[in-house]
Design a protein around this motif. Structure first.
Motif, mmCIF file in Angstrom:
data_model
loop_
_atom_site.group_PDB
_atom_site.id
_atom_site.type_symbol
_atom_site.label_atom_id
_atom_site.label_comp_id
_atom_site.label_asym_id
_atom_site.label_seq_id
_atom_site.Cartn_x
_atom_site.Cartn_y
_atom_site.Cartn_z
ATOM 1 N N ALA A 15 -32.325 -45.498 -5.864
ATOM 2 C CA ALA A 15 -32.446 -44.040 -5.941
ATOM 3 C C ALA A 15 -33.809 -43.586 -6.446
ATOM 4 O O ALA A 15 -34.321 -42.541 -6.031
ATOM 5 N N GLY A 44 -28.075 -39.524 -0.163
ATOM 6 C CA GLY A 44 -29.137 -40.141 -0.949
ATOM 7 C C GLY A 44 -29.636 -39.193 -2.018
ATOM 8 O O GLY A 44 -28.860 -38.531 -2.703
ATOM 9 N N MET A 69 -27.805 -42.256 -6.771
ATOM 10 C CA MET A 69 -28.416 -41.358 -5.794
ATOM 11 C C MET A 69 -28.078 -39.900 -6.111
ATOM 12 O O MET A 69 -28.944 -39.013 -6.036
#
Length: 228
Positions: A15, A44, A69
């Motif tokens: 991330a 994401g 994320m």
């Protein structure tokens, strides 16, 4: 979805260390109502949602199986709606969806088919699916690793990266089979940088759920996950 097909621990780390680059093709969005509900499935850190917002879309939601994320997405885009998807691929609030380089993160045929079936179920009749992903590559580096991991993963195109992910590149004829319940609108080939900085051939597909399909609990616009 199996651990191999979600790989949450890897994506939590990625991330803050990886950059995703699949482009949003604006002309494909020209006829989409700017107030349409859009779900970015596999959002994401929110890059594609930001691109959609810049195009004037104002009803956006993002979900991802990776808590890391989602934490990063909320930090970068505090005014947007994000949620951790706890039981993939079942959608809790399926207004619509986008799939940008999500399938490359899901190695098995079975898990990919489950995801597409769920998107088909929740997307309203006549709704749109926008998918972006990676194709089988022709260069020596990729051919070598496809061959090296083919027997272990029982599929050519599935491979392990040096930093611990299991990813998949796809033959182009896989997508018509995977999207058999959708009507193809348009297809385009792209060149995109992968999360590890390699130039790769990709494909983007714009498809539609047939209008005569059974109505599901969704709203209007679907596409693909955050590109990985």
């Amino acid at each position: 979805m199996s651990n191999l097909d979600s790989q949450t621990a890897y994506w939590d780390t990625a991330a803050t260390t990886k950059t995703f680059t699949h482009p949003l093709h604006a002309p494909w969005l020209d006829d989409v109502n700017r107030h349409a509900a859009i779900l970015d499935y596999g959002c994401g850190y929110g890059r594609t949602m930001e691109a959609l917002a810049q195009q004037g879309f104002d009803n956006l939601s993002g979900v991802d199986t990776s808590p890391g994320m989602i934490t990063q997405a909320r930090a970068l885009h505090p005014t947007m709606r994000f949620a951790v998807l706890d039981t993939p691929p079942t959608l809790a609030r399926p207004d619509a969806s986008i799939l940008f380089a999500v399938l490359t993160c899901i190695p098995s045929n079975h898990a990919q088919k489950r995801l597409i079936a769920e998107l088909s179920r929740v997307l309203k009749p006549g709704g749109t699916l926008y998918l972006s992903d990676l194709l089988i590559q022709d260069d020596e580096r990729n051919r070598d690793r496809y061959a090296r991991f083919a027997e272990h993963h029982d599929a050519y195109g599935v491979f392990e990266t040096g930093d611990g992910a299991v990813c998949r590149h796809h033959p182009s004829d896989w997508f018509p089979s995977l999207l058999a319940d959708f009507e193809n609108i348009d297809t385009r080939r792209i060149t995109v940088a992968t999360m590890n900085g390699h130039e790769s051939a990709g494909i983007q597909i714009l498809a539609r759920r047939p209008s005569q399909a059974q109505v599901g609990p969704v709203d209007s616009f679907t596409a693909g996950l955050e590109d990985r």
